[in-house]
Design a protein around this motif. Sequence first.
Motif, short mmCIF file in Angstrom:
data_model
loop_
_atom_site.label_atom_id
_atom_site.label_comp_id
_atom_site.label_asym_id
_atom_site.label_seq_id
_atom_site.Cartn_x
_atom_site.Cartn_y
_atom_site.Cartn_z
N HIS A 150 0.83 -1.20 0.00
CA HIS A 150 0.00 0.00 0.00
C HIS A 150 0.87 1.25 0.00
CE1 HIS A 150 -2.83 3.03 1.55
NE2 HIS A 150 -3.74 2.30 0.95
N ALA A 151 1.97 1.22 0.74
CA ALA A 151 2.88 2.36 0.80
C ALA A 151 3.60 2.57 -0.54
CB ALA A 151 3.89 2.17 1.92
N LYS A 152 3.87 1.50 -1.28
CA LYS A 152 4.57 1.58 -2.55
C LYS A 152 3.69 2.09 -3.68
CE LYS A 152 7.74 -2.27 -1.75
NZ LYS A 152 8.09 -3.62 -2.22
N ARG A 153 2.37 1.99 -3.56
CA ARG A 153 1.46 2.31 -4.66
C ARG A 153 1.49 3.81 -4.97
NH1 ARG A 153 -4.55 3.10 -4.85
NH2 ARG A 153 -5.00 2.97 -7.05
N ASP A 154 1.58 4.11 -6.27
CA ASP A 154 1.59 5.49 -6.73
C ASP A 154 0.14 5.96 -6.87
OD1 ASP A 154 2.17 7.95 -7.80
OD2 ASP A 154 2.72 7.18 -9.78
N ARG A 155 -0.27 6.92 -6.07
CA ARG A 155 -1.66 7.39 -6.06
C ARG A 155 -1.99 8.25 -7.28
NH1 ARG A 155 -3.85 4.11 -2.75
NH2 ARG A 155 -2.99 4.09 -0.69
N SER A 156 -0.98 8.84 -7.91
CA SER A 156 -1.25 9.72 -9.05
C SER A 156 -1.58 8.93 -10.31
CB SER A 156 -0.06 10.65 -9.29
OG SER A 156 1.08 9.87 -9.62
N ALA A 157 -1.08 7.70 -10.41
CA ALA A 157 -1.33 6.87 -11.60
C ALA A 157 -2.63 6.09 -11.41
CB ALA A 157 -0.17 5.90 -11.80
N PRO A 158 -3.36 5.86 -12.49
CA PRO A 158 -4.58 5.06 -12.36
C PRO A 158 -4.24 3.61 -12.05
CG PRO A 158 -4.13 5.51 -14.67
CD PRO A 158 -3.13 6.31 -13.87
N ALA A 159 -5.20 2.90 -11.54
CA ALA A 159 -5.01 1.49 -11.23
C ALA A 159 -4.74 0.72 -12.52
CB ALA A 159 -6.24 0.94 -10.52
N PRO A 160 -3.92 -0.32 -12.45
CA PRO A 160 -3.63 -1.08 -13.67
C PRO A 160 -4.90 -1.77 -14.18
CG PRO A 160 -2.68 -2.14 -11.74
CD PRO A 160 -3.21 -0.85 -11.29
N PHE A 161 -4.99 -1.85 -15.51
CA PHE A 161 -6.18 -2.46 -16.13
C PHE A 161 -5.73 -3.58 -17.03
CE2 PHE A 161 -9.23 -2.66 -19.67
CZ PHE A 161 -10.36 -3.02 -18.95
N ASP A 162 -6.33 -4.73 -16.87
CA ASP A 162 -6.00 -5.90 -17.68
C ASP A 162 -7.20 -6.20 -18.57
OD1 ASP A 162 -5.00 -8.15 -18.81
OD2 ASP A 162 -5.04 -9.37 -16.98
N PRO A 163 -7.15 -5.88 -19.87
CA PRO A 163 -8.32 -6.09 -20.74
C PRO A 163 -8.64 -7.57 -20.93
CG PRO A 163 -6.44 -5.36 -22.03
CD PRO A 163 -6.05 -5.26 -20.58
N ASP A 164 -7.65 -8.45 -20.74
CA ASP A 164 -7.91 -9.89 -20.90
C ASP A 164 -8.68 -10.45 -19.72
OD1 ASP A 164 -6.57 -9.83 -23.30
OD2 ASP A 164 -4.64 -10.33 -22.37
N ALA A 165 -8.66 -9.76 -18.60
CA ALA A 165 -9.31 -10.27 -17.39
C ALA A 165 -10.82 -10.05 -17.43
CB ALA A 165 -8.74 -9.59 -16.15
N THR A 166 -11.27 -9.14 -18.27
CA THR A 166 -12.72 -8.85 -18.28
C THR A 166 -13.44 -9.65 -19.34
OG1 THR A 166 -12.33 -6.97 -19.73
CG2 THR A 166 -12.52 -6.57 -17.35
#
Length: 166
Positions: A150-166
Amino acid sequence: METMFMGINGTEMVILVIVALVVIGPKRLPEYAQKLRDLVRQLRRMAEGAKDNVKRDFGDDFKDVDWQKLDPRQYDPRRIVREALVEEDSAIREAKRREQDATSGTTTESTSAGSNPASTETGSAGTASAGAGAATAAQRSPIERFQAQHAKRDRSAPAPFDPDAT
């Protein structure tokens, strides 16, 4: 005002009576009210009869059953996971504490054995700290791992999106 009908309050009961008056009609309403009353009484008698049959079949063992423990509402998955994580976390902390106690006991024994105190303490402390660093990285609790991620996560960047997962 709570009635015997599964959480129906007074206002809802009045609305049901008005709807029944409109749908059934005022002439047939007493007849249907009588049928409803008889149905409720019959259901109560059947429930009491079933309860008596169960008590008779199980005998004295039936009285000893803790029904509260068998209530499925007490099994909250979030609570179960939280308790499991806390147990794992405390077990890991206890293992770390025992490891540190064992490491400090080894240092004391080697110093009292008569060897050079400066070289023994530095050597064992350096080894212990290197080992502890590797152990803490490998044996962190799930909560500690989550907090680190949680501390490492960059809040300015959007969450990663995996188009194959949907």
